[in-house]
Design a protein around this motif. Structure first.
Motif, PDB file in Angstrom:
ATOM      1  N   VAL A   1      29.368  62.046  11.513  1.00  0.00           N
ATOM      2  CA  VAL A   1      28.186  61.649  12.270  1.00  0.00           C
ATOM      3  C   VAL A   1      28.643  61.103  13.623  1.00  0.00           C
ATOM      4  O   VAL A   1      29.734  60.530  13.716  1.00  0.00           O
ATOM      5  N   ASN A   2      27.839  61.311  14.658  1.00  0.00           N
ATOM      6  CA  ASN A   2      28.241  60.747  15.944  1.00  0.00           C
ATOM      7  C   ASN A   2      27.580  59.380  16.170  1.00  0.00           C
ATOM      8  O   ASN A   2      26.809  58.902  15.324  1.00  0.00           O
ATOM      9  N   LYS A   3      27.878  58.760  17.275  1.00  0.00           N
ATOM     10  CA  LYS A   3      27.392  57.395  17.543  1.00  0.00           C
ATOM     11  C   LYS A   3      25.869  57.361  17.669  1.00  0.00           C
ATOM     12  O   LYS A   3      25.242  56.319  17.495  1.00  0.00           O
ATOM     13  N   GLU A   4      25.265  58.522  17.998  1.00  0.00           N
ATOM     14  CA  GLU A   4      23.808  58.586  18.137  1.00  0.00           C
ATOM     15  C   GLU A   4      23.125  58.864  16.796  1.00  0.00           C
ATOM     16  O   GLU A   4      21.904  59.008  16.724  1.00  0.00           O
ATOM     17  N   GLY A   5      23.941  59.022  15.731  1.00  0.00           N
ATOM     18  CA  GLY A   5      23.360  59.249  14.407  1.00  0.00           C
ATOM     19  C   GLY A   5      23.113  60.705  14.069  1.00  0.00           C
ATOM     20  O   GLY A   5      22.517  61.020  13.045  1.00  0.00           O
ATOM     21  N   VAL A   6      23.579  61.634  14.935  1.00  0.00           N
ATOM     22  CA  VAL A   6      23.417  63.063  14.622  1.00  0.00           C
ATOM     23  C   VAL A   6      24.492  63.475  13.622  1.00  0.00           C
ATOM     24  O   VAL A   6      25.687  63.350  13.902  1.00  0.00           O
TER      25      VAL A   6
ATOM     26  N   GLU B   1      20.481  70.506   8.641  1.00  0.00           N
ATOM     27  CA  GLU B   1      19.150  71.124   8.777  1.00  0.00           C
ATOM     28  C   GLU B   1      19.261  72.613   8.990  1.00  0.00           C
ATOM     29  O   GLU B   1      18.522  73.401   8.404  1.00  0.00           O
ATOM     30  N   GLU B   2      20.183  73.013   9.855  1.00  0.00           N
ATOM     31  CA  GLU B   2      20.262  74.427  10.236  1.00  0.00           C
ATOM     32  C   GLU B   2      20.631  75.325   9.057  1.00  0.00           C
ATOM     33  O   GLU B   2      20.116  76.426   8.941  1.00  0.00           O
ATOM     34  N   VAL B   3      21.530  74.847   8.190  1.00  0.00           N
ATOM     35  CA  VAL B   3      21.963  75.720   7.088  1.00  0.00           C
ATOM     36  C   VAL B   3      21.198  75.432   5.800  1.00  0.00           C
ATOM     37  O   VAL B   3      21.273  76.204   4.843  1.00  0.00           O
ATOM     38  N   GLY B   4      20.454  74.337   5.758  1.00  0.00           N
ATOM     39  CA  GLY B   4      19.649  74.055   4.570  1.00  0.00           C
ATOM     40  C   GLY B   4      20.382  73.292   3.481  1.00  0.00           C
ATOM     41  O   GLY B   4      20.169  73.537   2.297  1.00  0.00           O
ATOM     42  N   LEU B   5      21.240  72.360   3.861  1.00  0.00           N
ATOM     43  CA  LEU B   5      21.859  71.465   2.879  1.00  0.00           C
ATOM     44  C   LEU B   5      21.366  70.035   3.158  1.00  0.00           C
ATOM     45  O   LEU B   5      20.916  69.722   4.264  1.00  0.00           O
ATOM     46  N   THR B   6      21.473  69.177   2.141  1.00  0.00           N
ATOM     47  CA  THR B   6      20.819  67.865   2.193  1.00  0.00           C
ATOM     48  C   THR B   6      21.826  66.751   2.440  1.00  0.00           C
ATOM     49  O   THR B   6      22.752  66.577   1.648  1.00  0.00           O
ATOM     50  N   PRO B   7      21.673  65.973   3.526  1.00  0.00           N
ATOM     51  CA  PRO B   7      22.568  64.827   3.711  1.00  0.00           C
ATOM     52  C   PRO B   7      22.270  63.734   2.695  1.00  0.00           C
ATOM     53  O   PRO B   7      21.116  63.513   2.325  1.00  0.00           O
ATOM     54  N   TYR B   8      23.311  63.073   2.234  1.00  0.00           N
ATOM     55  CA  TYR B   8      23.158  61.995   1.261  1.00  0.00           C
ATOM     56  C   TYR B   8      24.083  60.862   1.690  1.00  0.00           C
ATOM     57  O   TYR B   8      25.237  61.083   2.047  1.00  0.00           O
ATOM     58  N   PHE B   9      23.571  59.635   1.687  1.00  0.00           N
ATOM     59  CA  PHE B   9      24.359  58.494   2.166  1.00  0.00           C
ATOM     60  C   PHE B   9      24.585  57.483   1.053  1.00  0.00           C
ATOM     61  O   PHE B   9      23.701  57.247   0.224  1.00  0.00           O
ATOM     62  N   GLU B  10      25.757  56.881   1.042  1.00  0.00           N
ATOM     63  CA  GLU B  10      26.030  55.737   0.170  1.00  0.00           C
ATOM     64  C   GLU B  10      25.931  54.485   1.027  1.00  0.00           C
ATOM     65  O   GLU B  10      26.439  54.451   2.152  1.00  0.00           O
ATOM     66  N   LYS B  11      25.322  53.464   0.457  1.00  0.00           N
ATOM     67  CA  LYS B  11      25.085  52.212   1.188  1.00  0.00           C
ATOM     68  C   LYS B  11      26.374  51.673   1.816  1.00  0.00           C
ATOM     69  O   LYS B  11      27.411  51.610   1.151  1.00  0.00           O
ATOM     70  N   GLY B  12      26.302  51.325   3.094  1.00  0.00           N
ATOM     71  CA  GLY B  12      27.448  50.725   3.758  1.00  0.00           C
ATOM     72  C   GLY B  12      28.368  51.721   4.436  1.00  0.00           C
ATOM     73  O   GLY B  12      29.328  51.326   5.099  1.00  0.00           O
ATOM     74  N   PHE B  13      28.081  53.021   4.249  1.00  0.00           N
ATOM     75  CA  PHE B  13      28.947  54.041   4.854  1.00  0.00           C
ATOM     76  C   PHE B  13      28.114  54.979   5.723  1.00  0.00           C
ATOM     77  O   PHE B  13      27.081  55.484   5.291  1.00  0.00           O
ATOM     78  N   ILE B  14      28.590  55.212   6.918  1.00  0.00           N
ATOM     79  CA  ILE B  14      27.821  55.950   7.913  1.00  0.00           C
ATOM     80  C   ILE B  14      27.925  57.469   7.738  1.00  0.00           C
ATOM     81  O   ILE B  14      27.030  58.216   8.122  1.00  0.00           O
ATOM     82  N   ALA B  15      29.007  57.956   7.113  1.00  0.00           N
ATOM     83  CA  ALA B  15      29.243  59.412   7.060  1.00  0.00           C
ATOM     84  C   ALA B  15      28.411  60.065   5.955  1.00  0.00           C
ATOM     85  O   ALA B  15      28.291  59.525   4.855  1.00  0.00           O
TER      86      ALA B  15
END
Lengths: 209, 209
Positions: free
Chosen positions: A34-39, A109-123
């Motif tokens: 992820v970049n600093k802008e959250g993308v 979004e472009e390829v159709g996979l789902t981002p998933y986050f664990e609490k406390g980690f940005i990636a």
């Protein structure tokens, strides 16, 4: 015998395919960052290497920065990234992540996979992946011979949903339908041939039952 | 979720097996080398990485020198080494080459594989291997985090006996029965799932026929 005289005369993609397959079957893996802008960014890599278990260190080769800028830049800036095993059910989407999307667009979004986050980690992880782990950046070693980089991360934690772990700790990747790859566009399922006992000079080869 | 608290409490081999399989399927490859006295050495490595096609550079990770001294020492002294694909027919012998034989003993003899030499080059090939290539040492990069080494070689020539090369240059490793591995003792055959076209942002995923 094939020599530089041969491969230097070949069409560019023919040469790349041939030389790329010399290193044999590889593990295609999705790296999430992820970049600093959250993308969020997602990209398929095939040059993942085990560096050691104690400490648990995992490396990958990043192409020259101009050819593959986003993942490396994100890792440099945030210090964290994920690796996500690919299985047969989304191998097509994983391959599509190799397309050069413009900055500011998320491959998830472009390829159709789902981002998933664990609490406390940005990636971001890939939710669809059954075996995935978080790495923290330890070192980026520039390879001056061809401007690539060995990126080294420390294992922070593992998410192993339904992982088929055998009694001696090996994750049975074949039972999870994790794929293997060859070159930059060929994907394979696998079948176990054999497991062998730890080899010793004074003992014959023994199959591990 | 599995964290360092878990894996640091595991038995040593269980932990090593688990962490080693996180990096996914790998290419097990036999590296052939020779010392100044002419004693040939053969050892199986699973951390081979493609570094680039132009120039054609191939890397591998060598464990700390105390744990795996002979291959690295031979390469340093002679400057040349071979990589040899493993197929199902001799996977047991290839695995046995991981045993720690004393210096002065050739693993070729011990495991029952045949050294093969090309005129003008000192490093031994594995005659039984259907796809093999000669590398000349370019650089040894020490990885200070865990005392391993990234060893980088330039491709000198390729021996591809009966290699199944597709029309676009990819070597069809599955048709040659080249194996893939997981961890340090599990070996697999493979089946092609799909090949895909070069991915582009504005085009859907396309199978390569």
């Amino acid at each position: 015998m094939l020599t530089p005289k041969h491969w230097n005369s070949w069409e560019r993609f023919y040469k790349a395919n041939f030389i790329n397959s010399l290193t044999g079957f590889k593990s295609a893996t999705l790296i999430g960052s992820v970049n600093k802008e959250g993308v969020t960014n997602l990209s398929i890599f095939s040059s993942i290497v085990h560096l050691g278990s104690n400490p648990a260190l995992i490396g990958y080769i990043n192409r020259p920065e101009a050819a593959s800028p986003n993942t490396l830049s994100n890792i440099r800036k945030t210090g964290f990234y994920t690796m996500n095993h690919i299985d047969e059910s989304f191998v097509d989407k994983a391959h599509q992540s190799s397309a050069k999307y413009p900055e500011g667009v998320s491959e998830f979004e472009e390829v159709g996979l789902t981002p998933y986050f664990e609490k406390g980690f940005i990636a971001p992880f890939v939710e669809e992946s059954k075996l995935k782990f978080m790495l923290s950046l330890q070192e980026i070693i520039p390879i001056q011979l061809n401007n690539t980089f060995l990126v080294i991360g420390k294992l922070e934690f593992v998410l192993a949903q339904d992982a088929a772990i055998s009694s001696d700790g090996l994750i049975q990747l074949d039972k999870m339908n994790s794929i293997s790859c060859n070159g930059s566009n060929a994907y394979y399922s696998t079948n176990l041939i054999n497991r062998f006992e730890y080899a010793k000079p004074d003992l014959p080869i023994r199959k591990l039952v």
